[in-house]
Motif scaffolding. Structure first.
Motif, PDB file in Angstrom:
ATOM      1  N   SER A   1      31.374  33.106  56.061  1.00  0.00           N
ATOM      2  CA  SER A   1      32.048  31.817  56.289  1.00  0.00           C
ATOM      3  C   SER A   1      31.019  30.721  56.515  1.00  0.00           C
ATOM      4  O   SER A   1      31.170  29.596  56.025  1.00  0.00           O
ATOM      5  CB  SER A   1      32.973  31.904  57.506  1.00  0.00           C
ATOM      6  OG  SER A   1      33.972  32.858  57.291  1.00  0.00           O
TER       7      SER A   1
ATOM      8  N   ASP B   1      37.426  31.478  51.179  1.00  0.00           N
ATOM      9  CA  ASP B   1      36.954  32.285  52.309  1.00  0.00           C
ATOM     10  C   ASP B   1      37.991  33.351  52.664  1.00  0.00           C
ATOM     11  O   ASP B   1      38.914  33.082  53.421  1.00  0.00           O
ATOM     12  CB  ASP B   1      36.677  31.376  53.507  1.00  0.00           C
ATOM     13  CG  ASP B   1      35.936  32.112  54.610  1.00  0.00           C
ATOM     14  OD1 ASP B   1      35.725  33.333  54.467  1.00  0.00           O
ATOM     15  OD2 ASP B   1      35.569  31.458  55.599  1.00  0.00           O
ATOM     16  N   GLU B   2      37.830  34.537  52.133  1.00  0.00           N
ATOM     17  CA  GLU B   2      38.775  35.636  52.356  1.00  0.00           C
ATOM     18  C   GLU B   2      40.218  35.162  52.295  1.00  0.00           C
ATOM     19  O   GLU B   2      41.001  35.409  53.214  1.00  0.00           O
ATOM     20  CB  GLU B   2      38.527  36.293  53.723  1.00  0.00           C
ATOM     21  CG  GLU B   2      37.082  36.694  53.931  1.00  0.00           C
ATOM     22  CD  GLU B   2      36.911  37.674  55.091  1.00  0.00           C
ATOM     23  OE1 GLU B   2      37.814  38.486  55.307  1.00  0.00           O
ATOM     24  OE2 GLU B   2      35.877  37.595  55.772  1.00  0.00           O
TER      25      GLU B   2
HETATM   26 MG    MG Z   1      34.628  34.652  57.955  1.00  0.00          MG
END
Ligand code: MG
Ligand code: ADP
Lengths: 272, 274
Positions: free
Chosen positions: A61, A174-175
């Motif tokens: 991140s 991000d995921e």
């Molecule tokens: Mg993360």
């Protein structure tokens, strides 16, 4: 079928075309000087789909926030389209967070329109582009709904539409599907691939799922545990376009096994 | 309750609960009034010590010209104090949110103003300010802090990623405030206003009492002070009853406004099963 699994620090100049994102010696230290990330060297070619794969807490991140210009690197440089990333605004970036990150008081339309409203775009243009983005993610009929009325998958689609509405060159994710059930995740994976084929954006997709990284990307970058560095890279070979058949193919399984092994190696050398 | 129940039984149970929540307090009220009535009647307590509920009600009707006018006066003061507190509290919270230095400079004084008992400040205000202004100032002092504190909390509790998104798209300060921070703070702000409504009534009453019989005022609290001086106990009770009712109505109105403003999106205003 599997191409390379080299411990290369720097990817050789990306095959054909311009470099969209270039990181050189990038590190990030948070308070107390603990290094959370890097040093990281990374080139992503324009139009490429790259997956950043690593254990949680390794700085994925953080890396995306640095690329987006939401945080400053402690050292090193981040360039977007060969310009310093600090001059944001000139490079349209789309960002999709792990949570949908929607404004609960605004309708789907209001949420998707946000980037254009902030840029003070003309009303007619906003309406047209929002409709277009919503159609792309299959939410045309939910435009007036409030976020709380949507399922997790639909919220993620809204978030994706908002990232696409400015027609950015670079999409940072991000995921984004980590919190969704598998059926929804697979469907969104396929829809994302379709979008990428149509729009050819540069995508940097963060995930901690080996299977997702291999299924989606052209290149998987395996990161070490904190502070995250590049442990290995894999070019994913597959017939295009990918679909559910790829998910069950022998080649896919073999590449997943290889990436898994590299991830395990990266974690164990760290622990030793 | 481990057995699954059909929706109809479920709905009936919910309706019964709702009915109980109204019926029980009403029953308590009736019981208290009845006991009060008989305690006064059976012990032959004279009205100048403890008037029965009947006497209070008759006084309320008989003195309505006086008490009604006083009610209007007190409500008007409360409203002005409340509006000042709401505007002041929200404006200060926004200023503090925009400038850290302003917050560092002024917040300690806001807290001091809050922790100093208003009953102790009121006499001073009455010396330096015209009486109506002093009364409004008291209501303001008591009521503004919850608005300030809650709004500040709300402005600071914006989702970090949403804030990042605004930064990513180059939002100006004004855009971030109007499109992100204020809507996110609205539930907190309304919570603060709900507390402030009741407090501004308290502030107004405290100031009227402090002004006392010396004052030129004519609010309900002034009537109470005046009646106490003249030992007109039934009228004291009647005025007290009106003050309580005013407090309840103010609270109910603000709760309603809050519900209407948030019902579309905020958890607090949504049904339990949505
Ligand atoms: Mg993360
Ligand atoms: N704002 C912050 N302040 C301090 N430490 C942070 C902050 N954000 C992240 N970290 C630390 O940096 C490391 C990497 O975090 P992150 O980039 O979120 O990892 P990932 O996304 O790979 O799970 C973690 O150990 C985390 O504790």
């Amino acid at each position: 079928m599997v191409d390379i699994a080299a411990q290369t620090a720097i990817d050789p100049a990306p095959p054909g075309g311009a470099v969209a994102v270039r990181l050189r010696g990038v590190t990030k230290c948070y308070r107390q000087g603990v290094r959370a990330l890097g040093p990281l060297d990374l080139d992503v070619a324009a139009g490429e789909f790259v997956a950043l794969l690593g254990p949680s807490g390794c700085g994925k991140s953080t890396a995306l926030r640095l690329i987006a210009g939401l945080a400053k690197p402690s050292s090193g440089t981040v360039e977007l389209n060969a310009h310093p990333a600090a001059r944001r605004g000139e490079h349209a970036i789309g960002f999709v967070f792990q949570e949908p990150t929607l404004m609960p008081w605004a309708s789907v339309r209001g949420n998707v329109a946000l980037p254009l409203r902030l840029a003070k775009a003309p009303r007619a243009e906003i309406a047209a582009r929002v409709d277009d983005a919503l159609t792309r993610v299959g939410l045309r009929d939910a435009a007036e709904a409030l976020p709380r009325e949507l399922s997790g998958g639909m919220k993620m689609r809204v978030s994706l539409a908002r990232a696409l509405v400015t027609d950015p060159d670079i999409l940072l994710m991000d995921e984004p599907f980590a919190a969704l059930d598998e059926i929804t995740r697979f469907r969104l994976n396929n829809d994302l691939l379709t979008l990428w084929r149509e729009l050819r954006k540069t995508v940097i997709f963060v995930t901690h799922s080996v299977f997702e990284s291999v299924y989606l990307s052209q290149r998987v970058i395996v990161m070490t545990p904190k502070p995250g560095r590049i442990a290995a890279e894999f070019h994913v070979a597959s017939d295009e376009p990918r679909d559910e058949a790829f998910r069950t193919s022998v080649g896919y399984a073999a590449q997943c096994r290889e990436v898994s092994a590299a991830l395990a190696r990266a974690s164990s050398t760290e622990a030793a | 309750m481990s057995v699954a129940r059909d929706p109809q039984t479920e709905a009936r149970a919910a309706a019964a609960t709702r009915l109980l929540r109204i019926a029980l307090p009403v029953a308590v009220l009736v019981a208290v009034v009845v006991v009060w009535h008989f305690v006064v009647k059976l012990n032959d307590i004279p009205p100048y010590l403890l008037p029965g509920p009947g006497v209070v009600l008759r006084t309320l009707i008989a003195d309505w010209p006086v008490l009604g006018a006083s009610l209007v006066t007190t409500l008007w003061t409360t409203l002005q104090g409340f509006l000042a507190a709401a505007a002041g509290g929200i404006a200060l919270a926004i200023l503090f949110n925009q400038s850290r230095y302003l917050e560092y400079s002024l917040l300690p004084y806001a807290i001091i103003l809050q922790v100093t008992p208003v009953i102790a400040i009121a006499p001073l205000l009455l010396i330096y300010l015209p009486q109506d202004t002093a009364v409004i100032a008291c209501a303001f002092i008591v009521a503004f802090f919850p608005v300030l504190a809650n709004t500040t909390l709300g402005l600071n509790s914006v989702d970090r990623n949403l804030a990042g998104l605004f930064q990513l798209y180059g939002a100006s300060r004004a855009q971030t405030l109007l499109r992100l921070k204020l809507p996110a703070a609205l539930p907190y702000m309304l919570g603060g206003l709900r507390i402030a409504g009741g407090l501004s009534l308290i502030g107004a009453v405290v100031a009227e009492i402090a002004a006392g019989s010396a004052g030129a005022g004519s609010g309900l609290a002034y009537r109470i002070a005046e009646s106490s001086y003249r030992l007109n106990i039934p009228r004291m009770f009647a005025a007290l009853l009106l003050l309580s009712l005013a407090g309840i109505v103010i609270y109910g109105l603000l709760a309603l406004v809050s519900h209407l403003a948030l019902r579309r999106w905020h958890e607090s205003a949504l049904g339990k099963d949505t």
